[in-house]
Design an enzyme around this catalytic site. Structure first.
Site, PDB file in Angstrom:
ATOM      1  N   LYS A  19       0.450 -20.305  24.213  1.00 52.94           N
ATOM      2  CA  LYS A  19       1.383 -19.168  24.317  1.00 52.94           C
ATOM      3  C   LYS A  19       1.764 -19.034  25.784  1.00 52.94           C
ATOM      4  O   LYS A  19       1.010 -19.425  26.671  1.00 52.94           O
ATOM      5  CB  LYS A  19       0.709 -17.877  23.876  1.00 52.94           C
ATOM      6  CG  LYS A  19       0.196 -17.916  22.438  1.00 52.94           C
ATOM      7  CD  LYS A  19       1.115 -17.176  21.520  1.00 52.94           C
ATOM      8  CE  LYS A  19       0.611 -17.158  20.088  1.00 52.94           C
ATOM      9  NZ  LYS A  19       1.681 -17.279  19.104  1.00 52.94           N
TER      10      LYS A  19
ATOM     11  N   GLU B 197       4.816 -22.485  23.146  1.00 55.19           N
ATOM     12  CA  GLU B 197       5.573 -21.261  22.870  1.00 55.19           C
ATOM     13  C   GLU B 197       5.764 -20.503  24.165  1.00 55.19           C
ATOM     14  O   GLU B 197       4.858 -20.453  25.004  1.00 55.19           O
ATOM     15  CB  GLU B 197       4.797 -20.381  21.900  1.00 55.19           C
ATOM     16  CG  GLU B 197       4.646 -20.985  20.540  1.00 55.19           C
ATOM     17  CD  GLU B 197       4.005 -19.996  19.587  1.00 55.19           C
ATOM     18  OE1 GLU B 197       4.750 -19.169  19.029  1.00 55.19           O
ATOM     19  OE2 GLU B 197       2.777 -20.020  19.431  1.00 55.19           O
TER      20      GLU B 197
ATOM     21  N   LYS C 248       9.827 -27.089   7.868  1.00 54.03           N
ATOM     22  CA  LYS C 248      10.820 -27.399   8.902  1.00 54.03           C
ATOM     23  C   LYS C 248      11.464 -28.757   8.600  1.00 54.03           C
ATOM     24  O   LYS C 248      10.762 -29.722   8.316  1.00 54.03           O
ATOM     25  CB  LYS C 248      10.166 -27.442  10.290  1.00 54.03           C
ATOM     26  CG  LYS C 248       9.647 -26.077  10.748  1.00 54.03           C
ATOM     27  CD  LYS C 248       9.073 -26.155  12.145  1.00 54.03           C
ATOM     28  CE  LYS C 248       8.274 -24.912  12.513  1.00 54.03           C
ATOM     29  NZ  LYS C 248       9.060 -23.765  12.905  1.00 54.03           N
TER      30      LYS C 248
ATOM     31  N   ARG D 215       0.828  -1.207   0.000  1.00 54.93           N
ATOM     32  CA  ARG D 215       0.000   0.000   0.000  1.00 54.93           C
ATOM     33  C   ARG D 215       0.858   1.251   0.000  1.00 54.93           C
ATOM     34  O   ARG D 215       0.477   2.286  -0.513  1.00 54.93           O
ATOM     35  CB  ARG D 215      -0.855   0.039   1.267  1.00 54.93           C
ATOM     36  CG  ARG D 215      -1.965  -0.971   1.258  1.00 54.93           C
ATOM     37  CD  ARG D 215      -2.834  -0.793   2.497  1.00 54.93           C
ATOM     38  NE  ARG D 215      -3.763  -1.897   2.605  1.00 54.93           N
ATOM     39  CZ  ARG D 215      -4.884  -1.994   1.891  1.00 54.93           C
ATOM     40  NH1 ARG D 215      -5.207  -1.053   1.044  1.00 54.93           N
ATOM     41  NH2 ARG D 215      -5.677  -3.038   2.040  1.00 54.93           N
TER      42      ARG D 215
ATOM     43  N   LYS E 161      -1.368 -18.574   5.705  1.00 53.14           N
ATOM     44  CA  LYS E 161      -2.480 -18.897   6.589  1.00 53.14           C
ATOM     45  C   LYS E 161      -2.934 -17.629   7.319  1.00 53.14           C
ATOM     46  O   LYS E 161      -2.145 -16.694   7.361  1.00 53.14           O
ATOM     47  CB  LYS E 161      -2.088 -20.010   7.566  1.00 53.14           C
ATOM     48  CG  LYS E 161      -1.068 -19.562   8.619  1.00 53.14           C
ATOM     49  CD  LYS E 161      -0.944 -20.549   9.710  1.00 53.14           C
ATOM     50  CE  LYS E 161      -1.838 -20.250  10.860  1.00 53.14           C
ATOM     51  NZ  LYS E 161      -1.293 -19.294  11.840  1.00 53.14           N
TER      52      LYS E 161
ATOM     53  N   ASP F 229      -5.484 -20.645  15.376  1.00 56.07           N
ATOM     54  CA  ASP F 229      -4.160 -20.197  14.958  1.00 56.07           C
ATOM     55  C   ASP F 229      -3.224 -21.376  14.689  1.00 56.07           C
ATOM     56  O   ASP F 229      -2.371 -21.299  13.807  1.00 56.07           O
ATOM     57  CB  ASP F 229      -3.578 -19.304  16.080  1.00 56.07           C
ATOM     58  CG  ASP F 229      -2.289 -18.611  15.675  1.00 56.07           C
ATOM     59  OD1 ASP F 229      -2.240 -18.075  14.549  1.00 56.07           O
ATOM     60  OD2 ASP F 229      -1.342 -18.590  16.481  1.00 56.07           O
TER      61      ASP F 229
ATOM     62  N   HIS G  39      -0.936 -26.173  11.478  1.00 55.27           N
ATOM     63  CA  HIS G  39       0.344 -26.770  11.870  1.00 55.27           C
ATOM     64  C   HIS G  39       0.189 -28.121  12.577  1.00 55.27           C
ATOM     65  O   HIS G  39       0.846 -29.092  12.249  1.00 55.27           O
ATOM     66  CB  HIS G  39       1.104 -25.827  12.810  1.00 55.27           C
ATOM     67  CG  HIS G  39       1.255 -24.432  12.279  1.00 55.27           C
ATOM     68  ND1 HIS G  39       1.424 -24.167  10.948  1.00 55.27           N
ATOM     69  CD2 HIS G  39       1.267 -23.226  12.906  1.00 55.27           C
ATOM     70  CE1 HIS G  39       1.539 -22.857  10.778  1.00 55.27           C
ATOM     71  NE2 HIS G  39       1.439 -22.262  11.944  1.00 55.27           N
TER      72      HIS G  39
ATOM     73  N   ASP H  33       1.933 -23.793   4.669  1.00 54.01           N
ATOM     74  CA  ASP H  33       1.931 -24.018   6.107  1.00 54.01           C
ATOM     75  C   ASP H  33       3.402 -24.139   6.467  1.00 54.01           C
ATOM     76  O   ASP H  33       4.049 -25.125   6.106  1.00 54.01           O
ATOM     77  CB  ASP H  33       1.195 -25.319   6.435  1.00 54.01           C
ATOM     78  CG  ASP H  33       1.136 -25.550   7.930  1.00 54.01           C
ATOM     79  OD1 ASP H  33       2.123 -25.234   8.610  1.00 54.01           O
ATOM     80  OD2 ASP H  33       0.108 -26.043   8.417  1.00 54.01           O
ATOM     81  N   HIS H  34       3.937 -23.140   7.141  1.00 54.79           N
ATOM     82  CA  HIS H  34       5.388 -23.102   7.260  1.00 54.79           C
ATOM     83  C   HIS H  34       5.950 -24.255   8.103  1.00 54.79           C
ATOM     84  O   HIS H  34       7.133 -24.522   8.065  1.00 54.79           O
ATOM     85  CB  HIS H  34       5.872 -21.740   7.762  1.00 54.79           C
ATOM     86  CG  HIS H  34       5.722 -21.529   9.236  1.00 54.79           C
ATOM     87  ND1 HIS H  34       4.556 -21.107   9.807  1.00 54.79           N
ATOM     88  CD2 HIS H  34       6.593 -21.682  10.256  1.00 54.79           C
ATOM     89  CE1 HIS H  34       4.726 -21.012  11.114  1.00 54.79           C
ATOM     90  NE2 HIS H  34       5.954 -21.356  11.419  1.00 54.79           N
TER      91      HIS H  34
HETATM   92  C1  BG6 Z   1       2.114 -18.996  13.267  1.00 55.56           C
HETATM   93  C2  BG6 Z   1       1.126 -18.537  14.305  1.00 55.56           C
HETATM   94  O1  BG6 Z   1       1.460 -19.608  12.197  1.00 55.56           O
HETATM   95  O2  BG6 Z   1       3.023 -19.918  13.859  1.00 55.56           O
HETATM   96  C3  BG6 Z   1       1.856 -17.899  15.473  1.00 55.56           C
HETATM   97  O3  BG6 Z   1       0.228 -17.603  13.727  1.00 55.56           O
HETATM   98  C4  BG6 Z   1       2.887 -18.839  16.032  1.00 55.56           C
HETATM   99  O4  BG6 Z   1       0.939 -17.502  16.492  1.00 55.56           O
HETATM  100  C5  BG6 Z   1       3.787 -19.370  14.919  1.00 55.56           C
HETATM  101  O5  BG6 Z   1       3.663 -18.134  16.973  1.00 55.56           O
HETATM  102  C6  BG6 Z   1       4.685 -20.470  15.445  1.00 55.56           C
HETATM  103  O6  BG6 Z   1       5.643 -20.774  14.481  1.00 55.56           O
HETATM  104  P1  BG6 Z   1       7.045 -21.360  14.906  1.00 55.56           P
HETATM  105  O7  BG6 Z   1       7.709 -21.691  13.604  1.00 55.56           O
HETATM  106  O8  BG6 Z   1       7.749 -20.294  15.675  1.00 55.56           O
HETATM  107  O9  BG6 Z   1       6.748 -22.564  15.747  1.00 55.56           O
END
Ligand code: BG6
Length: 510
Positions: free
Chosen positions: A358, A226, A192, A51, A158, A245, A250, A187-188
Site C-alpha cells: 500500500k 497500490e 480481470k 442487518r 475473501k 490480504d 490474488h 477471487d476478484h
Molecule cells: C482486495 C484487498 O482484495 O484487493 C484490498 O483486500 C486491495 O486491500 C484490493 O486494495 C486490490 O484490488 P484491485 O482490484 O484494486 O487491485
C-alpha cells in the site's frame, strides 16, 4: 451477446451484507453491465439481506442511487427492469427463525411473481466470521438443498480463513452443509480481463509456450503496487496485513496462471488441477529461510505525486500508524515481498519474486517475464555489451496490455543497439471495456462454471505456502517499522532481495 455464450439460467441472487460497499460499488454495477449486454436471464431477481431494517422500496432507491453513481449515465429502461426485480429483507443474522423465515417467504413470493424456478445463489458479502453461520441457517431453512434439477450455489468473498487451520476448519464446516460443487470461493483478480488473458496468451498462441520455461526464462517478477493506503479499512487491515490480504489469494493466482502446465481442457477441474500442482510445487520455507526470502515493510508518512493538470504538487499523507482504526504501535506489514521457488521440471532454478504494498509510488500491477541473456555477445566493443535482456511484461492495471522488450540496431554507420518495445494495448485494440471485474464471475456462477473460483485444496495449499512467513513474522515483530515512506517503492530490503541474486525490480511507471 456473442454466439458461443450461454444465457444464464433463470435464478434469484440473494446478497447477504447487501447494504455494504461491495454491493454498491461492484455487485450492482456488475449486474447492470450484464443486463446491458443481455447476459442476464429474463427470469431474474435480486434479494438483498442485511442487518439494517429497510423496505424493498428503500433498498431499490439505494440501488438506483449507486448505479447512478458508479455506472455513469445508466439506461433508464434497464434501471426500471432492475427496480421491478429487486427486494430486501433485514434483521438479526443470529435469529434464524425471523430473518431466515422471512427470507424463505420472500423467495417464495419472488419466484412465483417472476415465474423463476428454484435456482438460487447466495452471495456472502459479510465478514468471514459469518460464512459458516449464515450457510447453516440457509440450509436449515431448506434453501440449500438441490432438488428437481434446480441448483443452489454459495459465493464466498475473501478472506477465506486467516491461516491454514482456520481455512481448513471453515471448509470442513461448509462441506458438512453443502457439496464442494455448490461452493464458489471468489477471487476478484480472476475476473480481470488481463488475468484471464494470461491463459489465452500462453495457450492460444504457439510461439510463446516453447520458450516459457527454465531454458529461456531467467526469473519472473510479479508486482501489485497500490497507491492507496488502508482508507476506511484500518480495523480489518490491521489484523490482516499485506501478506494475508493479497498473497495467498490474488498474487498466488497470478503465479499459478503464469507457471501452470497446459490443462487437458478448459473444464473447471482440468484448469484447477494444473493450478493446484503449481501451489503444491512451491516449497514452504523452513523457518530459518524466512528472513532471507521474505521482506516486510510498513509505510511511514510521505508524499504522493499527483499527476494531472489540476494537481498542486505532491500530496502529504500520514503514516500507517496514524490511519483511522490502526494501533498506534502497530506491527502490521503494509508491504510484503517473497522469493518463491517452484520445484518442478519446468521451473527449477527460476525464482518468482512477488511483492505487494500500500502507499507505493504508483498504482501498478504487472507480471514481468525476464529472459536469459543471449548466449554469446557478438557485438563486442561496440557499445552494446550492456544490453537489457528480453522481457515480456503483462500489464494488469491500470494500463492493460502486453509489451515485448528487445534490442534493435540504432541506425548509423556503427553497430549500436538500443532497447525498443512492441506494445499491445487493450484500449487501442478493443476500445474501452466497461467492467467491474465481477461480471464474468457472477455470470459464471449462474451458468455453473467454477473455473475461475478457488477450490478447497487450492485455498489450503496457498495458506500452507505463506504460513511459515506468518509464524516467523509474528514471533519476531519488526523492529524497524515504519521502514518505507509513503509514495516510494517499498523498503530497501526488498531491493536487496533481488540485488543479492544480481537482479533488480522493474519499477514500471505508467
Ligand atoms: C482486495 C484487498 O482484495 O484487493 C484490498 O483486500 C486491495 O486491500 C484490493 O486494495 C486490490 O484490488 P484491485 O482490484 O484494486 O487491485
Amino acid at each position: 451477446m456473442s454466439d458461443n455464450t450461454k444465457t444464464a439460467d433463470p435464478c434469484v441472487m440473494v446478497i447477504f451484507g447487501a447494504t455494504g460497499d461491495l454491493t454498491k460499488r461492484k455487485l450492482f454495477p456488475a449486474l447492470y453491465n450484464l443486463a446491458m449486454d443481455d447476459f442476464l436471464p429474463h427470469g431474474f431477481a435480486v434479494i438483498g439481506v442485511g442487518r439494517q431494517e429497510m423496505t424493498s422500496e428503500e433498498f431499490r432507491s439505494h440501488m438506483v442511487a449507486s448505479l447512478r453513481e458508479f455506472v455513469g449515465k445508466p439506461d433508464e429502461k434497464i434501471l426500471k427492469w432492475f427496480e421491478e426485480r429487486t427486494y430486501y429483507t433485514g434483521g438479526d443474522f443470529d435469529d434464524d427463525k425471523k430473518l431466515f423465515g422471512d427470507l424463505k417467504d420472500l423467495i417464495g413470493d419472488v419466484t412465483t411473481k417472476h415465474q423463476i424456478p428454484d435456482n438460487f445463489f447466495f452471495y456472502l458479502a459479510t465478514p468471514p466470521s459469518l460464512f459458516a453461520n449464515v450457510t447453516q441457517k440457509v440450509v436449515k431453512n431448506g434453501l440449500g438443498k438441490e432438488e428437481n434439477g434446480n441448483w443452489r450455489r454459495f459465493i464466498y468473498e475473501k478472506p477465506f480463513g486467516h491461516d491454514l487451520e482456520s481455512a481448513e476448519k471453515l471448509n470442513a464446516s461448509l462441506l458438512r452443509l453443502v457439496k464442494e460443487r455448490q461452493i464458489y470461493r471468489i477471487d476478484h483478480y480472476l475476473g480481470k480481463e488481463t488475468v484471464q488473458n494470461i491463459l489465452v496468451f500462453r495457450f492460444g498462441n504457439s510461439i510463446f509456450e516453447p520458450i516459457w520455461n527454465r531454458n529461456f526464462i531467467d526469473h519472473v517478477q510479479i508486482t501489485v503496487a497500490e497507491k492507496l493506503g488502508v482508507e476506511q479499512r484500518g480495523g480489518y487491515y490491521d489484523s490482516a496485513g499485506a501478506l494475508r490480504d493479497m498473497i495467498p489469494n490474488h498474487i498466488l493466482q497470478l503465479v499459478t496462471l503464469t507457471a501452470m502446465e497446459p490443462p487437458v481442457s478448459f473444464e473447471a477441474d482440468s484448469v484447477r488441477d494444473e493450478q493446484a500442482k503449481i501451489l503444491q510445487a512451491i516449497q514452504p520455507y523452513a523457518p530459518e529461510n524466512v528472513l532471507n526470502c521474505a521482506v516486510r515493510g510498513q509505510y511511514g508518512e510521505g508524499k504522493l505525486s499527483e499527476p494531472g493538470p489540476d494537481a498542486n504538487g505532491p500530496r502529504s499523507v500520514p503514516a500507517y500508524r496514524n490511519e483511522p482504526n490502526v494501533a498506534a504501535y502497530s506491527n502490521t506489514e503494509t508491504f510484503a515481498a517473497l522469493k518463491l521457488a517452484i520445484d518442478n521440471w519446468r521451473w527449477a532454478d527460476v525464482p518468482f519474486y512477488i511483492r505487494t504494498g500500500k502507499r507505493m509510488a504508483t498504482r501498478h500491477s504487472s507480471i514481468v517475464i525476464e529472459f536469459k541473456k543471449a548466449p554469446f555477445m557478438l557485438f563486442r566493443e561496440t557499445g552494446v555489451e550492456r544490453l537489457r535482456t528480453n522481457r515480456i511484461v503483462i500489464h494488469i492495471q491500470p494500463d492493460e496490455g502486453i509489451t515485448l522488450h528487445f534490442g534493435a540496431k540504432i541506425p548509423g554507420p556503427i553497430v549500436n543497439m538500443g532497447a525498443v518495445d512492441m506494445d499491445f494495448n487493450y484500449l487501442d485494440h478493443f476500445g474501452e471495456q466497461i467492467s467491474t471485474g465481477y461480471e464474468r464471475l457472477l455470470y459464471d456462477c449462474m451458468i455453473g462454471d467454477a473455473t475461475l473460483f478457488q477450490r478447497a485444496d487450492m485455498v489450503a495449499a496457498s495458506w500452507r505456502i505463506v504460513e511459515p512467513v506468518l509464524d516467523v513474522w509474528s514471533a519476531l515483530p519488526a523492529r524497524d517499522f515504519p521502514n518505507y515512506p509513503a509514495g516510494s517503492w517499498g523498503p530497501k530490503e526488498a531491493d536487496l532481495l533481488l540485488e543479492r541474486d544480481g537482479r533488480t525490480w522493474k519499477n514500471l511507471v505508467n
